[in-house]
Design a protein around this motif. Structure first.
Motif, PDB file in Angstrom:
ATOM      1  N   ALA A 159      -3.552   9.280  -4.702  1.00 22.46           N
ATOM      2  CA  ALA A 159      -3.948   8.008  -4.353  1.00 22.46           C
ATOM      3  C   ALA A 159      -5.312   7.562  -5.155  1.00 22.46           C
ATOM      4  N   GLU A 160      -5.550   8.267  -6.128  1.00 19.70           N
ATOM      5  CA  GLU A 160      -6.759   7.988  -6.922  1.00 19.70           C
ATOM      6  C   GLU A 160      -6.331   7.200  -8.109  1.00 19.70           C
ATOM      7  N   TRP A 161      -7.098   6.042  -8.203  1.00 22.67           N
ATOM      8  CA  TRP A 161      -6.922   4.858  -9.283  1.00 22.67           C
ATOM      9  C   TRP A 161      -7.634   5.581 -10.470  1.00 22.67           C
ATOM     10  N   THR A 173      -2.463   0.067 -11.127  1.00 23.12           N
ATOM     11  CA  THR A 173      -3.182   1.069 -10.368  1.00 23.12           C
ATOM     12  C   THR A 173      -4.078   2.232 -11.132  1.00 23.12           C
ATOM     13  N   ARG A 206      -2.501   4.972 -11.136  1.00 26.65           N
ATOM     14  CA  ARG A 206      -2.372   6.372 -10.346  1.00 26.65           C
ATOM     15  C   ARG A 206      -1.316   7.561 -11.123  1.00 26.65           C
ATOM     16  N   ARG A 263       2.467  11.764  -7.674  1.00 20.74           N
ATOM     17  CA  ARG A 263       3.116  10.826  -6.699  1.00 20.74           C
ATOM     18  C   ARG A 263       4.664  11.318  -6.671  1.00 20.74           C
ATOM     19  N   TYR A 273       4.303  14.512  -4.455  1.00 19.06           N
ATOM     20  CA  TYR A 273       4.230  14.306  -3.252  1.00 19.06           C
ATOM     21  C   TYR A 273       5.265  13.554  -2.359  1.00 19.06           C
ATOM     22  N   PRO A 318       3.191   2.242   1.923  1.00 18.93           N
ATOM     23  CA  PRO A 318       2.130   2.687   0.797  1.00 18.93           C
ATOM     24  C   PRO A 318       0.873   2.948   1.661  1.00 18.93           C
ATOM     25  N   PRO A 319      -0.225   3.563   0.883  1.00 23.03           N
ATOM     26  CA  PRO A 319       0.213   4.330  -0.364  1.00 23.03           C
ATOM     27  C   PRO A 319       0.865   5.782  -0.620  1.00 23.03           C
ATOM     28  N   THR A 320       1.340   5.968   0.833  1.00 24.49           N
ATOM     29  CA  THR A 320       2.231   7.178   0.807  1.00 24.49           C
ATOM     30  C   THR A 320       3.299   7.123  -0.119  1.00 24.49           C
ATOM     31  N   PRO A 321       3.238   7.975  -1.277  1.00 25.14           N
ATOM     32  CA  PRO A 321       4.451   7.922  -2.175  1.00 25.14           C
ATOM     33  C   PRO A 321       5.686   8.350  -1.561  1.00 25.14           C
TER      34      PRO A 321
END
Length: 332
Positions: free
Chosen positions: A76-78, A109, A111, A116, A119, A279-282
């Protein structure tokens, strides 16, 4: 059993231990059906390759946080510094692929795409496994009851299967997932969405395996070991779970390995349509849905999630086909 003639022309009886143990004096051991199936499966290199890939995928999903801590960044880090502000596309060739970002970065984003995808494997495999488990449990129980008791019980369960098979599952899944609020049944967030998808996929797909189990049970209930159990006074529930169910494990196991990839694709389709895990859960399907709008500037955003789905489904199918051939050599 007799030994060949000796030099004097007489014939002597071979000792029993020689007959049983042979020249190497190794006792002859019987082989169970499971062991025979395992020996056949080991000879199928394609199926074993699929099984190895499946195991690797499961390990990757389980240890995703550890792998990401070594090779990537939090999902989740941009990283806006990796995005060209003029066109909102990743900086660099091939979608920003580098040593720090093995699969590149997402457009807009920034990311980490590698993190992702890993995950996303956790969500996709989790939903597929639990949905398959629910489907197998319901289908096995209902199919056994219908096939064993027959009559009006079989008629009711069979008509119920027909209703479920005729049900527009995708339309119902879209409607149900769309109307469920953000908090219900004591759950919220990702837990609620995952539970909802497991219920939809597993509960409405059980008739497929139910029909297979019903047909197998119709055949097994006429076998001699069932008649023997009845003659010894065994009750119906004892016959079902001690005599018939062990003989259904092979088809249940084979069909489960073939059902998991179908559930993975169904979950990906729901996520692609926007009613899966939010989102933001991939998730792999959700990433493909986002990639539709950015594939021209970042093709890797579509390639890697698509490859993950393709490899996973192909591996499960290859392993399932090999497992089916191992338990049923006549199908070769």
């Amino acid at each position: 059993m007799t030994a060949p003639l000796d030099v004097t022309g007489s014939q002597s009886e071979a000792p029993p231990e020689v007959v049983l143990e042979g020249a190497g004096r190794q006792a002859i051991q019987g082989r169970s059906l499971g062991r025979i199936a395992w020996m056949r499966l080991k000879r199928d290199k394609v199926a074993m390759t699929g099984a190895a890939v499946v195991i690797i995928l499961i390990l990757v999903a389980v240890f995703a946080p550890l792998l990401v801590s070594w090779l990537g960044h939090p999902p989740a880090e941009w990283h806006r510094e990796k995005i060209d502000p003029a066109i909102q596309a990743p900086i660099g060739a091939f979608g920003g692929i580098s040593r720090d970002f093995l699969f590149g970065v997402e457009p807009t984003t920034g990311r980490d795409l590698f993190s992702r995808v890993l995950y996303g494997a956790r969500i996709s495999l989790l939903i597929a496994f639990f949905a398959t488990l629910l489907c197998v449990l319901l289908g096995t129980v209902m199919g056994m009851i219908a096939g064993f008791f027959g009559g009006w019980v079989d008629a009711i369960i069979s008509r119920l299967m027909d209703i479920f098979l005729a049900f527009p599952l995708l339309v119902f899944a879209l409607a149900l997932a769309g109307v469920i609020p953000d908090k219900a049944f004591g759950l919220s967030g990702d837990a609620l969405r995952i539970s909802l998808l497991v219920f939809i996929i597993g509960f409405f797909n059980w008739p497929y395996i139910g029909r297979i189990i019903r047909g197998q049970t119709l055949s097994l209930r006429e076998r001699e070991f069932v008649d023997a159990a009845r003659s010894l006074g065994a009750r119906n529930h004892s016959i079902l779970f001690r005599e018939i169910l062990p003989n259904l494990l092979a088809p249940v196991l084979v069909y489960s390995t073939l059902l998991i990839p179908s559930n993975i694709l169904f979950e990906a389709a729901l996520s692609f349509l926007g009613v899966g895990v939010r989102p933001p859960t991939p998730t792999w399907g959700g990433m493909l849905a986002d990639a539709v709008h950015n594939y021209d500037v970042a093709p890797n955003y579509m390639i890697f999630p698509g490859l993950a789905i393709f490899i996973t489904v192909l591996s499960f199918n290859l392993f399932g086909d090999g497992l089916r051939d191992a338990f049923d050599p006549k199908s070769r």
